[in-house]
Scaffold this motif. Sequence first.
Motif, PDB file in Angstrom:
ATOM      1  N   LEU A   1      79.919  -0.441  42.636  1.00  0.00           N
ATOM      2  CA  LEU A   1      81.109  -0.145  41.826  1.00  0.00           C
ATOM      3  C   LEU A   1      80.739   0.303  40.423  1.00  0.00           C
ATOM      4  O   LEU A   1      81.451   1.121  39.816  1.00  0.00           O
ATOM      5  CB  LEU A   1      82.004  -1.382  41.762  1.00  0.00           C
ATOM      6  CG  LEU A   1      83.446  -1.126  41.320  1.00  0.00           C
ATOM      7  CD1 LEU A   1      84.126  -0.135  42.243  1.00  0.00           C
ATOM      8  CD2 LEU A   1      84.240  -2.426  41.249  1.00  0.00           C
ATOM      9  N   LEU A   2      79.625  -0.190  39.893  1.00  0.00           N
ATOM     10  CA  LEU A   2      79.164   0.287  38.584  1.00  0.00           C
ATOM     11  C   LEU A   2      78.768   1.763  38.655  1.00  0.00           C
ATOM     12  O   LEU A   2      79.072   2.541  37.737  1.00  0.00           O
ATOM     13  CB  LEU A   2      77.989  -0.557  38.120  1.00  0.00           C
ATOM     14  CG  LEU A   2      77.344  -0.145  36.783  1.00  0.00           C
ATOM     15  CD1 LEU A   2      78.353  -0.219  35.652  1.00  0.00           C
ATOM     16  CD2 LEU A   2      76.113  -1.007  36.491  1.00  0.00           C
ATOM     17  N   LEU A   3      78.104   2.148  39.722  1.00  0.00           N
ATOM     18  CA  LEU A   3      77.744   3.557  39.877  1.00  0.00           C
ATOM     19  C   LEU A   3      78.991   4.439  39.973  1.00  0.00           C
ATOM     20  O   LEU A   3      79.061   5.511  39.371  1.00  0.00           O
ATOM     21  CB  LEU A   3      76.868   3.723  41.126  1.00  0.00           C
ATOM     22  CG  LEU A   3      76.415   5.150  41.454  1.00  0.00           C
ATOM     23  CD1 LEU A   3      75.597   5.733  40.321  1.00  0.00           C
ATOM     24  CD2 LEU A   3      75.634   5.178  42.765  1.00  0.00           C
ATOM     25  N   HIS A   4      79.984   3.962  40.724  1.00  0.00           N
ATOM     26  CA  HIS A   4      81.244   4.723  40.818  1.00  0.00           C
ATOM     27  C   HIS A   4      81.954   4.787  39.466  1.00  0.00           C
ATOM     28  O   HIS A   4      82.535   5.823  39.106  1.00  0.00           O
ATOM     29  CB  HIS A   4      82.148   4.082  41.869  1.00  0.00           C
ATOM     30  CG  HIS A   4      83.523   4.673  41.902  1.00  0.00           C
ATOM     31  ND1 HIS A   4      83.791   5.952  42.353  1.00  0.00           N
ATOM     32  CD2 HIS A   4      84.730   4.150  41.509  1.00  0.00           C
ATOM     33  CE1 HIS A   4      85.081   6.202  42.262  1.00  0.00           C
ATOM     34  NE2 HIS A   4      85.670   5.134  41.741  1.00  0.00           N
ATOM     35  N   ALA A   5      81.911   3.710  38.704  1.00  0.00           N
ATOM     36  CA  ALA A   5      82.576   3.692  37.398  1.00  0.00           C
ATOM     37  C   ALA A   5      81.898   4.654  36.425  1.00  0.00           C
ATOM     38  O   ALA A   5      82.570   5.297  35.607  1.00  0.00           O
ATOM     39  CB  ALA A   5      82.569   2.275  36.836  1.00  0.00           C
ATOM     40  N   VAL A   6      80.595   4.771  36.487  1.00  0.00           N
ATOM     41  CA  VAL A   6      79.895   5.714  35.610  1.00  0.00           C
ATOM     42  C   VAL A   6      80.358   7.140  35.879  1.00  0.00           C
ATOM     43  O   VAL A   6      80.518   7.940  34.945  1.00  0.00           O
ATOM     44  CB  VAL A   6      78.371   5.576  35.798  1.00  0.00           C
ATOM     45  CG1 VAL A   6      77.634   6.712  35.112  1.00  0.00           C
ATOM     46  CG2 VAL A   6      77.897   4.234  35.250  1.00  0.00           C
ATOM     47  N   LEU A   7      80.602   7.474  37.112  1.00  0.00           N
ATOM     48  CA  LEU A   7      81.064   8.820  37.450  1.00  0.00           C
ATOM     49  C   LEU A   7      82.546   9.003  37.149  1.00  0.00           C
ATOM     50  O   LEU A   7      82.969  10.039  36.642  1.00  0.00           O
ATOM     51  CB  LEU A   7      80.790   9.098  38.929  1.00  0.00           C
ATOM     52  CG  LEU A   7      79.326   9.058  39.370  1.00  0.00           C
ATOM     53  CD1 LEU A   7      79.211   9.277  40.868  1.00  0.00           C
ATOM     54  CD2 LEU A   7      78.497  10.089  38.611  1.00  0.00           C
ATOM     55  N   ALA A   8      83.365   7.998  37.473  1.00  0.00           N
ATOM     56  CA  ALA A   8      84.814   8.143  37.329  1.00  0.00           C
ATOM     57  C   ALA A   8      85.269   8.061  35.878  1.00  0.00           C
ATOM     58  O   ALA A   8      86.156   8.813  35.452  1.00  0.00           O
ATOM     59  CB  ALA A   8      85.524   7.079  38.158  1.00  0.00           C
TER      60      ALA A   8
END
Length: 361
Positions: free
Chosen positions: A344-351
Amino acid sequence: MTTVDPQTAPPALPAPPVFEARGAGRTPGSGAPGPRTPAGARSGAAPMPGTLPPDPRGPHTGEGGNGEAASDEAAAKPVRRRPGGDPVKALLHRHRELCERAVDPLEIAAGLEAHGITDRTAARFRHRDVFSLAEELYARSPRGEHPAARPGRAPAGAPAFRGFGYALLPGALAFGAAAVDPAWAGPVAVAVTVAALVWPGRAAGGRFPYAAHLLAAALVAGAAHRHGAALAVGLALSVAPGHLVAAAFAAGARARLGGSRALEDFADRARPLLVAAAAVFTAAAAGAAALAGTALPVAVPLALLLFLTRLLLRHGAHRGPVGAALALALIPVPAAAIAAAAGLLLHAVLALSRASAHARP
C-alpha cells in the motif's frame, strides 16, 4: 488590236491583303464577314491584324485561354477565410463546472489531470503545460463569490483545533476504558480507531462505499482478539500523530503544487514528501505501541497500514488497492500485515504524486 507599250503603261496596283480567318469570321479568299463580336467583349479598340479577338464566352483558364483575365476576376472577388478556432473555448465549455467552482487555478490543473490531460496534451491548446492552461481557464471562466484560498497553507483557526481535538479522543477514550474496566478497552479502542484513523473526509465513489471501513474494523478487531487489548490501545494512541502528519503532508503537497510548473515536476517533489511522512508516522506509531506495552512488530505495520488507508481515502484514491491490502492483512500471519503495508505504501507513492489527489473537496 492595239499594242500597249510597257514603258508607257501605268503601274499595276498591289493586291489587297488576305486576312486569316481564325476567330475573325472570314474564310481565306472570301469577303463575307463572320459573326459579330458582342459589344460586351469589346475593349474599345479594334484588334490588330494577326491577333485573336476576345472569346465571346468570357475569360477562362486552360490551354490557349486568357490567364490574365481569369486572375483579375479572381482578385476582384473577396477571399473568404475560415475563422481561426479557439481550442481553449471548447475545453472551457467541456469543463465549465470545474472552472466555475474552482477557487484557484491549481484546482483546475488538478481536475484537468484527473480527466487525463497532461503537459503534452496542453501543447495542443497552445500552452506549455497544464498549469499555464489552467491559469487561462481560470481567468476566462465566470464565477460567483468564493472564499479566498491560498495554496500551500494548512487550515487555521477553529477547524484545525477541532480536528486535532477529535484526533486526541481515541487515545483518551481507550485509556479511560482500560482504567474503568480492562474488558472494555479492546472494543472501545477498536471502535474509536476505525472511526478516527480510517474515516476519510473525502473519498472516491464506488459500488461499496463502506467496504474499506468494514475491512479496517475487522482487521483491528481480529488483531486485538489475537494479541490483546494493549494492541488496540496502541493503535488508538497513534491516531493523534497520524492526524498531524497527514495535515502536514497535505499542506506540503499543496505548497509544492503551487510552486510546480509541470506535472512531472510536482510528482518528483511529492514522492519524497510522502516517504518522509510515512517514516515520521512509523516512528510515532512505534512510540505509541511502546507506551501501550504491545509488541512493535505487530502494532507498527498495522498502524502504518491504517494511516495509509486514511491518507489515500482522504485524498480521493480508489478503494480497490486499499481493500486488497486490508484483505491481505486479515490473514493471521505476522508477515501478511508487513507485506500489505509495503504494497500500500508503493501504491500511495504513485497515487499521491498526482496533482489531482490534492484538489480541495
